[in-house]
Enzyme design. Sequence first.
Site, PDB file in Angstrom:
ATOM      1  N   HIS A 164      -2.433  -5.336   1.691  1.00 39.53           N
ATOM      2  CA  HIS A 164      -3.734  -5.993   1.551  1.00 39.53           C
ATOM      3  C   HIS A 164      -3.473  -7.417   1.133  1.00 39.53           C
ATOM      4  CE1 HIS A 164      -7.746  -7.084   0.188  1.00 39.53           C
ATOM      5  NE2 HIS A 164      -7.126  -7.618  -0.852  1.00 39.53           N
ATOM      6  N   ARG A 218       2.364  -6.269   9.498  1.00 37.40           N
ATOM      7  CA  ARG A 218       1.648  -5.111  10.046  1.00 37.40           C
ATOM      8  C   ARG A 218       2.178  -4.709  11.414  1.00 37.40           C
ATOM      9  NH1 ARG A 218      -3.969  -7.376   7.669  1.00 37.40           N
ATOM     10  NH2 ARG A 218      -4.150  -6.086   5.795  1.00 37.40           N
ATOM     11  N   PHE A 243     -15.544   4.353   6.491  1.00 38.10           N
ATOM     12  CA  PHE A 243     -14.165   4.684   6.110  1.00 38.10           C
ATOM     13  C   PHE A 243     -13.922   4.543   4.607  1.00 38.10           C
ATOM     14  CE2 PHE A 243     -14.207   0.230   7.598  1.00 38.10           C
ATOM     15  CZ  PHE A 243     -13.739  -0.424   6.475  1.00 38.10           C
ATOM     16  N   ASN A 303      -2.080   0.413   6.693  1.00 35.48           N
ATOM     17  CA  ASN A 303      -1.644  -0.876   7.260  1.00 35.48           C
ATOM     18  C   ASN A 303      -0.782  -1.706   6.311  1.00 35.48           C
ATOM     19  OD1 ASN A 303      -3.696  -1.695   5.581  1.00 35.48           O
ATOM     20  ND2 ASN A 303      -4.734  -2.974   7.091  1.00 35.48           N
ATOM     21  N   TYR A 310     -12.495  -1.992  -3.983  1.00 35.42           N
ATOM     22  CA  TYR A 310     -13.043  -2.002  -2.622  1.00 35.42           C
ATOM     23  C   TYR A 310     -14.565  -1.843  -2.590  1.00 35.42           C
ATOM     24  CZ  TYR A 310      -8.436  -1.942  -0.359  1.00 35.42           C
ATOM     25  OH  TYR A 310      -7.189  -2.276   0.108  1.00 35.42           O
ATOM     26  N   GLU A 347      -9.725 -10.921  -7.344  1.00 35.88           N
ATOM     27  CA  GLU A 347      -8.793  -9.798  -7.182  1.00 35.88           C
ATOM     28  C   GLU A 347      -7.618  -9.899  -8.162  1.00 35.88           C
ATOM     29  OE1 GLU A 347      -9.939  -9.070  -2.487  1.00 35.88           O
ATOM     30  OE2 GLU A 347      -7.910  -9.715  -2.988  1.00 35.88           O
ATOM     31  N   LYS A 371       0.819  -1.222   0.000  1.00 35.05           N
ATOM     32  CA  LYS A 371       0.000   0.000   0.000  1.00 35.05           C
ATOM     33  C   LYS A 371       0.855   1.276   0.000  1.00 35.05           C
ATOM     34  CE  LYS A 371      -4.058  -2.042   2.245  1.00 35.05           C
ATOM     35  NZ  LYS A 371      -5.115  -1.804   3.274  1.00 35.05           N
ATOM     36  N   THR A 390      -5.545  -6.873  10.808  1.00 30.56           N
ATOM     37  CA  THR A 390      -5.791  -5.621  10.063  1.00 30.56           C
ATOM     38  C   THR A 390      -5.287  -4.409  10.826  1.00 30.56           C
ATOM     39  OG1 THR A 390      -7.757  -6.604   9.059  1.00 30.56           O
ATOM     40  CG2 THR A 390      -7.608  -4.202   9.005  1.00 30.56           C
ATOM     41  N   ARG A 433      -2.055 -14.367   4.986  1.00 32.32           N
ATOM     42  CA  ARG A 433      -2.752 -13.726   6.110  1.00 32.32           C
ATOM     43  C   ARG A 433      -1.948 -13.866   7.400  1.00 32.32           C
ATOM     44  NH1 ARG A 433      -7.734 -11.993   5.200  1.00 32.32           N
ATOM     45  NH2 ARG A 433      -8.552 -12.358   7.288  1.00 32.32           N
TER      46      ARG A 433
END
Length: 139
Positions: A116, A103, A58, A113, A50, A127, A10, A92, A86
């Site tokens: 993704h 993270r 948010f 964060n 998204y 995705e 990100k 998250t 993950r």
Amino acid sequence: AVTRTFSIIKPDATRRNLTGAVTKMLEEAGLRVVASKRIHMTREQAEGFYAVHKERPFFGELVDFMMSEPVVVQVLEGEDAVARNRDIMGATNPADAAPGTIRKELALSIGENTVHGSDSDENAAIEIAFFFKPEEIVG
Ligand code: CMP
């Protein structure tokens, strides 16, 4: 089974020159980068990607953030790739993430964060197809 998942490094990470640091942690977790490109998301891409979150309070902040700086979109391959990714990402919210996770070590906040990752094999396929043509993935 060897499967694939989708990852985004990100804007908070590209801005801090952490593309390599994040990728190193993914690779050390047993994931292979089989596709990767640096893009600056358009509003259409961020809102489309998204869309599932569009009713969330948010959503606007999330879309603006994802368009704020370049990102690196990647396809990762490995044994149980979704779960493995993950695990190495961590929770998250970095405040809840376990030590040693991306993270916990690198993220700034629940919004900024750092990464993704897809949450299921089904979403991974959706995705991956959102950002990559089949011929761009080299296993
Ligand atoms: P990600 O896995 O990219 O999917 C949706 C994102 O929404 C999530 O990571 C978070 O970065 C972001 N998000 C979740 N909750 C909040 C929040 N309360 N404020 C800002 N962003 C959030």
